[in-house]
Design a protein around this motif. Structure first.
Motif, mmCIF file in Angstrom:
data_model
loop_
_atom_site.group_PDB
_atom_site.id
_atom_site.type_symbol
_atom_site.label_atom_id
_atom_site.label_comp_id
_atom_site.label_asym_id
_atom_site.label_seq_id
_atom_site.Cartn_x
_atom_site.Cartn_y
_atom_site.Cartn_z
ATOM 1 N N GLU A 114 0.833 -1.209 0.000
ATOM 2 C CA GLU A 114 0.000 0.000 0.000
ATOM 3 C C GLU A 114 0.867 1.257 0.000
ATOM 4 O O GLU A 114 0.505 2.268 -0.618
ATOM 5 C CB GLU A 114 -0.947 0.016 1.203
ATOM 6 N N ILE A 117 1.803 1.861 -3.574
ATOM 7 C CA ILE A 117 0.650 2.323 -4.352
ATOM 8 C C ILE A 117 0.357 3.794 -4.078
ATOM 9 O O ILE A 117 0.135 4.590 -4.998
ATOM 10 C CB ILE A 117 -0.580 1.446 -4.047
ATOM 11 N N ARG A 118 0.390 4.171 -2.809
ATOM 12 C CA ARG A 118 0.057 5.552 -2.455
ATOM 13 C C ARG A 118 1.205 6.515 -2.771
ATOM 14 O O ARG A 118 0.972 7.628 -3.255
ATOM 15 C CB ARG A 118 -0.322 5.626 -0.977
ATOM 16 N N CYS A 121 1.281 7.419 -6.291
ATOM 17 C CA CYS A 121 -0.013 7.970 -6.723
ATOM 18 C C CYS A 121 -0.790 7.015 -7.619
ATOM 19 O O CYS A 121 -1.709 7.437 -8.335
ATOM 20 C CB CYS A 121 0.164 9.318 -7.424
ATOM 21 N N ASP A 123 -2.835 5.050 -6.466
ATOM 22 C CA ASP A 123 -4.163 5.005 -5.853
ATOM 23 C C ASP A 123 -5.156 5.906 -6.567
ATOM 24 O O ASP A 123 -6.368 5.678 -6.516
ATOM 25 C CB ASP A 123 -4.097 5.352 -4.365
ATOM 26 N N SER A 124 -4.650 6.940 -7.255
ATOM 27 C CA SER A 124 -5.544 7.838 -7.993
ATOM 28 C C SER A 124 -5.779 7.377 -9.427
ATOM 29 O O SER A 124 -6.607 7.956 -10.128
ATOM 30 C CB SER A 124 -4.963 9.257 -8.009
ATOM 31 N N GLY A 128 -9.016 0.330 -7.162
ATOM 32 C CA GLY A 128 -8.824 -0.362 -5.900
ATOM 33 C C GLY A 128 -7.756 -1.423 -6.020
ATOM 34 O O GLY A 128 -7.143 -1.586 -7.080
ATOM 35 N N TRP A 129 -7.533 -2.152 -4.919
ATOM 36 C CA TRP A 129 -6.491 -3.171 -4.913
ATOM 37 C C TRP A 129 -6.727 -4.177 -3.808
ATOM 38 O O TRP A 129 -7.490 -3.929 -2.868
ATOM 39 C CB TRP A 129 -5.114 -2.523 -4.728
#
Length: 217
Positions: A114, A117-118, A121, A123-124, A128-129
């Motif tokens: 995570e 992913i964040r 970026c 996540d944008s 989802g994941w």
């Protein structure tokens, strides 16, 4: 809309370069021989549970530290070391604009994956994941793909894009997904990916065009 499931390490993010950068810092910190950078980086890019890998590394080197502590350092630093290409970012945007539901399906620890992913970026750019540590099952088990579809509220139909023949191609095909394989030089004998490509962007172009841009093996 149908699903495009994407692997994370070695597919969306450059895991190999990040692992090498971390290994260089590790070797420097412990004043190890320079040749250990390659050895440690190679071990870290193997598709194995990282807990096992770190136990072997610390045991082999005989370092006065706990493998779990080194593993924690690795997990905390990796999100700042991985990168995503601009071409792949654009490709994800174009796929979503075309109506595809995008989801990341990855093995690994929740904090590490995570974080990647964040921090990048992603996540944008996806809907989802799922991370194996969070759902209690690892690729290529069908249950992790089913968990992704459930989390995203979509049917388990569409594509799986990844760099592992065993985890991504075989795992995706087992649940009815078409598969795009990022050729990592492995022997594909016994596997039949629908596409063989060199990047997520190349896979996206083929999917959006509705025709393969690479030759299936």
């Amino acid at each position: 809309m149908p699903l495009i499931a994407l692997d994370l390490d070695g597919t969306l993010v450059d895991q190999a370069s990040a692992a090498r950068a971390w290994s260089a810092g590790f070797v420097d910190e412990w004043r190890l021989p320079a040749g250990e950078v390659d050895v440690v980086a190679t071990a870290l890019t193997a598709r194995r549970p990282k807990g096992e890998v770190f136990s072997e590394i610390i045991g082999r080197l005989g370092l006065p530290t706990a493998a779990d502590d080194v593993w924690l350092d690795y997990r905390s630093r990796m999100p700042s070391l991985v990168t995503v290409t601009d071409e792949d970012r654009i490709a994800l945007t174009e796929l979503r604009a075309a109506g595809w539901t995008l989801g990341i399906v990855t093995n690994g620890m929740l904090d590490n994956q995570e974080g990647k992913i964040r921090r990048t970026c992603l996540d944008s750019l996806v809907d989802g994941w799922v991370v194996s540590d969070d759902v209690g099952v690892r690729k290529p088990a069908p249950a992790i793909f089913e968990a992704l579809a459930s989390r995203l509220g979509c049917a388990l139909e569409g594509w799986m894009i990844g760099d592992s023949l065993e985890l991504d191609v075989a795992g995706g095909a087992a649940v009815g997904l078409r598969t795009a394989w990022l050729d990592d030089g492995s022997d594909p004998t016994g596997y039949r990916p629908d596409l063989v490509v060199d990047s997520v962007a190349a896979a996206a172009r083929a999917i959006l065009d509705g025709q393969p841009s690479a030759t299936p093996r």
